[in-house]
Design an enzyme around this catalytic site. Sequence first.
Site, PDB file in Angstrom:
ATOM      1  N   GLY A 185     -22.149 -27.908  26.989  1.00 23.32           N
ATOM      2  CA  GLY A 185     -23.466 -28.070  27.593  1.00 23.32           C
ATOM      3  C   GLY A 185     -24.515 -27.406  26.730  1.00 23.32           C
ATOM      4  O   GLY A 185     -24.201 -26.688  25.775  1.00 23.32           O
TER       5      GLY A 185
ATOM      6  N   SER B 165     -20.907 -27.240  21.478  1.00 17.19           N
ATOM      7  CA  SER B 165     -20.095 -28.345  20.930  1.00 17.19           C
ATOM      8  C   SER B 165     -20.807 -29.678  21.128  1.00 17.19           C
ATOM      9  O   SER B 165     -20.385 -30.505  21.940  1.00 17.19           O
ATOM     10  CB  SER B 165     -18.692 -28.362  21.543  1.00 17.19           C
ATOM     11  OG  SER B 165     -18.689 -28.214  22.937  1.00 17.19           O
TER      12      SER B 165
ATOM     13  N   GLY C 106     -25.450 -22.330  31.402  1.00 18.76           N
ATOM     14  CA  GLY C 106     -24.630 -21.476  32.251  1.00 18.76           C
ATOM     15  C   GLY C 106     -23.166 -21.433  31.858  1.00 18.76           C
ATOM     16  O   GLY C 106     -22.326 -20.936  32.617  1.00 18.76           O
ATOM     17  N   LYS C 107     -22.839 -21.932  30.671  1.00 15.50           N
ATOM     18  CA  LYS C 107     -21.445 -21.994  30.233  1.00 15.50           C
ATOM     19  C   LYS C 107     -20.769 -20.625  30.231  1.00 15.50           C
ATOM     20  O   LYS C 107     -19.660 -20.468  30.754  1.00 15.50           O
ATOM     21  CB  LYS C 107     -21.361 -22.598  28.821  1.00 15.50           C
ATOM     22  CG  LYS C 107     -21.854 -24.022  28.705  1.00 15.50           C
ATOM     23  CD  LYS C 107     -21.659 -24.559  27.310  1.00 15.50           C
ATOM     24  CE  LYS C 107     -22.368 -23.752  26.229  1.00 15.50           C
ATOM     25  NZ  LYS C 107     -23.836 -23.705  26.417  1.00 15.50           N
TER      26      LYS C 107
END
Length: 210
Positions: A42, A116, A47-48
């Site tokens: 994301g 990513s 918020g990963k």
Amino acid sequence: MSDGVLPASGGNRNLTRTDGQVGSERRALVTGHAGHTVWLTGLSGSGKSSIAYSVEAALVDRGVAAYVLDGDNVRLALNRDLGFSPEDRTENIRRVGEVCRLFQDAGLVVISAFISPYRADRSTVRALHPAGTFSEVFVDASLETCEERDVKGLYARARTGEIPEFSGVSAPYEEPAEPDLHLDASEPLETCVLAVLRHLGIGREPETVG
């Protein structure tokens, strides 16, 4: 392919991958669960990392061996020689994918938190893993939401050109077409964490004290 052996890469014919004496089934007898890679993708600020560390804590509370690989931490150490060009981003994800595969093979649940941005790179990482041991989790937050959350001011610096090759601003972010799990980042953190735990379906409820 024998258990725990990955296909050779890099074109070096002098290297041979080697099996040990302990396979994934024996490791699962020790840990009580199989290894798995949870790949959070994301935009920056979606918020990963918050989700990753909360999932890690929840899994450990449930008796699951878990570990987080965070984007900043990896770039400060293992991948500190890489920049943010498309080529370096691809190499960054390739290396992380190989590390995740090793962790997964060792019987851990490894949770990666990396932007990513390229679908092809995420597909490459998935291909490293045996079937059923990799989950792509899309932490879906709008660009506007991520900018509002940006306490570091990264987006503002990216928009002035101070930070080049910034995903979502001056570099692309390719959303997953068919993620294994789609998280709405506007939901409370606890809701996102529970969704990941349900998706994994491993571990027991934490024991209460008193």
